[in-house]
Design an enzyme around this catalytic site. Structure first.
Site, short mmCIF file in Angstrom:
data_model
loop_
_atom_site.label_atom_id
_atom_site.label_comp_id
_atom_site.label_asym_id
_atom_site.label_seq_id
_atom_site.Cartn_x
_atom_site.Cartn_y
_atom_site.Cartn_z
N ARG A 136 0.83 -1.22 0.00
CA ARG A 136 0.00 0.00 0.00
C ARG A 136 0.86 1.27 0.00
O ARG A 136 0.51 2.28 0.62
CB ARG A 136 -0.94 0.03 1.23
CG ARG A 136 -2.05 -1.00 1.21
CD ARG A 136 -3.03 -0.76 0.08
NE ARG A 136 -4.25 -1.53 0.23
CZ ARG A 136 -4.39 -2.80 -0.15
NH1 ARG A 136 -3.39 -3.44 -0.72
NH2 ARG A 136 -5.54 -3.42 0.03
N SER B 167 -11.29 -1.00 3.02
CA SER B 167 -10.51 -1.10 4.26
C SER B 167 -10.18 0.29 4.76
O SER B 167 -9.66 1.11 4.00
CB SER B 167 -9.19 -1.83 4.01
OG SER B 167 -9.41 -3.12 3.54
N GLU C 285 -5.61 3.60 6.11
CA GLU C 285 -5.28 3.26 4.73
C GLU C 285 -5.90 4.32 3.83
O GLU C 285 -5.39 4.66 2.77
CB GLU C 285 -5.85 1.87 4.43
CG GLU C 285 -5.31 1.24 3.17
CD GLU C 285 -6.36 1.11 2.09
OE1 GLU C 285 -6.04 0.58 1.03
OE2 GLU C 285 -7.50 1.57 2.29
N1 EPU Z 1 -10.62 -11.34 9.90
C1 EPU Z 1 -11.26 -11.33 11.13
N2 EPU Z 1 -12.42 -10.61 11.24
C2 EPU Z 1 -12.97 -9.95 10.20
C3 EPU Z 1 -12.34 -10.00 8.95
C4 EPU Z 1 -11.16 -10.70 8.83
O1 EPU Z 1 -10.80 -11.90 12.07
O2 EPU Z 1 -14.01 -9.28 10.40
C5 EPU Z 1 -9.31 -12.01 9.79
C6 EPU Z 1 -9.36 -13.38 9.23
O3 EPU Z 1 -8.47 -14.15 9.97
C7 EPU Z 1 -8.83 -13.24 7.82
C8 EPU Z 1 -7.90 -12.06 7.95
O4 EPU Z 1 -8.45 -11.26 8.97
O5 EPU Z 1 -8.22 -14.39 7.39
C9 EPU Z 1 -7.74 -11.26 6.69
O6 EPU Z 1 -9.03 -10.84 6.25
P1 EPU Z 1 -9.34 -10.57 4.71
O7 EPU Z 1 -8.93 -11.73 3.90
O8 EPU Z 1 -10.75 -10.11 4.58
O9 EPU Z 1 -8.33 -9.40 4.34
P2 EPU Z 1 -8.03 -8.01 5.03
O10 EPU Z 1 -6.65 -8.03 5.56
O11 EPU Z 1 -9.09 -7.64 5.99
C10 EPU Z 1 -7.05 -7.07 2.79
C11 EPU Z 1 -7.07 -5.76 2.03
C12 EPU Z 1 -8.39 -5.67 1.23
C13 EPU Z 1 -8.47 -6.87 0.30
C14 EPU Z 1 -8.43 -8.15 1.14
C15 EPU Z 1 -8.42 -9.40 0.29
C16 EPU Z 1 -5.77 -4.16 3.30
C17 EPU Z 1 -5.81 -2.95 4.16
N3 EPU Z 1 -6.96 -4.64 2.94
O12 EPU Z 1 -8.10 -7.03 3.76
O13 EPU Z 1 -8.32 -4.49 0.46
O14 EPU Z 1 -9.64 -6.84 -0.48
O15 EPU Z 1 -7.20 -8.16 1.91
O16 EPU Z 1 -7.16 -9.62 -0.21
O17 EPU Z 1 -4.68 -4.63 2.97
C18 EPU Z 1 -8.90 -2.15 0.59
O18 EPU Z 1 -7.71 -1.91 0.61
O19 EPU Z 1 -9.76 -1.23 0.60
C19 EPU Z 1 -9.36 -3.54 0.55
C20 EPU Z 1 -10.65 -3.87 0.60
#
Ligand code: EPU
Length: 355
Positions: free
Chosen positions: A177, A253, A350
């Site tokens: 990012r 995010s 972010e």
């Molecule tokens: N999780 C929880 N609770 C929740 C959601 C997630 O515990 O409510 C945990 C789970 O263990 C999961 C982990 O967090 O395995 C990661 O969650 P997720 O796969 O949804 O990914 P994220 O880290 O929350 C990132 C990006 C998103 C992108 C997703 C999918 C960032 C800041 N965000 O989210 O990007 O779509 O991965 O790859 O890096 C954005 O930047 O606006 C965005 C949506």
């Protein structure tokens, strides 16, 4: 050029928040950019370039500079790409197709087109709102892929040199990012991006959600999967986790996933044994902001007035009509403090703060 004054910015952002821009103009061609930068310099005003406004939080008082709405459109494939040395080197590879897209193109239309052509490279980045020009700025990433994996060059207006420049992937200094466009904020205005896509390839379904999706379908061999199938999977997964952008104000995010030392991660694990951590190439660990928000703040579905976190994804801030930037700052500051108190980790936004 038509430079308008005191234009409310809320309708230009997906959070639907924010006061007016002192000056506001649309750029539909490269020469508009040079002219608008000259205007801003002459009037000693700051510049803000916006695309679809999907990742900004504009202050209630607005922005006292010049907002440029990027509307330069167009897409060129291979031969006519304004290729630099490195880009033409990849063009010599018959498996690679170079695609140059203008900054004002809609990102997901580019992705949709690329998979319909059977090209590999952008499919994991499906259904991300926003424009092509914004992609290199925060190096958009999702489902195991980052835009920087496929960007070969970025064309930009350098406001210091007052000239267009061509930046290689290396020049862009990409990381999670992050890029030179954030590090040297205000210096460059991205006008087009060149992507190296593959005619033949292998899809990447290593990200947990994707792997599980295809496992459920009994399709675990990536060789048998097409970019189109991955795009469909990503769209379905995102649909379940992200709010309807027409119904809610949101910017996806709200925080970045913190990257911390392995030692620090161990100390968090001592307190929270199930805290997910993902190793980075440099030995540090990326921890899940969503998990911290979920576990520590019980943030899923938590609302305070017109601001809250989405019920299916604790990292995604949502707003209702009437929400203010001040309320978002208040609400998110409390979450940051609570997590810092419990873990010493300080979440960083972010979403870009504009004031
Ligand atoms: N999780 C929880 N609770 C929740 C959601 C997630 O515990 O409510 C945990 C789970 O263990 C999961 C982990 O967090 O395995 C990661 O969650 P997720 O796969 O949804 O990914 P994220 O880290 O929350 C990132 C990006 C998103 C992108 C997703 C999918 C960032 C800041 N965000 O989210 O990007 O779509 O991965 O790859 O890096 C954005 O930047 O606006 C965005 C949506």
């Amino acid at each position: 050029m038509d430079i308008r004054e005191n234009i409310p910015l809320a309708p230009y952002t997906t959070l639907k928040i924010g006061g007016p821009a002192r000056f506001f103009a649309s750029a539909t061609k490269e020469s508009d950019i040079a002219e608008l930068v000259r205007f801003a310099k002459k009037n000693r005003r700051r510049l803000l370039v916006i695309g679809e406004g999907t990742n900004i939080l504009v202050a209630d008082v607005g922005f006292s500079g010049l907002v440029i709405k990027m509307e330069i459109k167009g897409r060129r494939v291979s031969a006519s790409a304004s290729a630099s040395a490195s880009a033409s080197a990849s063009a010599a590879d018959p498996e690679t197709v170079l695609v140059e897209a203008s900054a004002g193109e809609i990102w997901d239309e580019l992705v949709d087109w690329s998979v319909s052509e059977g090209l590999y490279g952008l499919e994991n980045l499906s259904a991300i709102p926003g424009t092509v020009g914004a992609a290199p700025i925060q190096n958009i990433g999702a489902y195991g892929a980052d835009a920087s994996n496929v960007i070969t060059n970025v064309r930009a207006f350098d406001t210091s040199k007052m000239a267009f420049v061509d930046l290689s992937n290396e020049d862009c200094r990409f990381s999670y990012r992050d890029s030179i466009f954030k590090q040297k904020k205000g210096r460059y205005i991205v006008t087009s991006v060149i992507f190296a896509l593959k005619k033949r390839g292998r899809v990447n379904i290593e990200y947990r959600d994707l792997k599980e999706y295809f496992k459920r379908l009994g399709k675990t061999d990536p060789v048998a999967l097409t970019p189109k199938m991955v795009r469909e999977a990503v769209i379905e997964i995102r649909w379940g986790k992200l709010p309807d952008w027409k119904k809610w104000g949101t910017a996806g995010s709200f925080f970045k996933n913190p990257i911390i030392s392995a030692k620090r991660y161990e100390s968090i694990k001592a307190k929270y044994p199930d805290a997910p951590g993902f190793p980075e190439p440099d030995g540090r660990v990326k921890i899940s902001a969503a998990w911290l928000l979920d576990r520590i703040c019980k943030a899923k579905g938590l609302m305070e007035g017109n601001v809250g976190m989405y019920e299916n994804q604790a990292l995604v801030l949502v707003t209702k009509p009437g929400a203010t930037a001040a309320a978002v700052v208040d609400f998110t500051t409390k979450l940051i403090e609570q997590i810092e108190h419990e873990t010493t980790v300080k979440l960083e936004a972010e979403v870009e703060w504009v004031n």
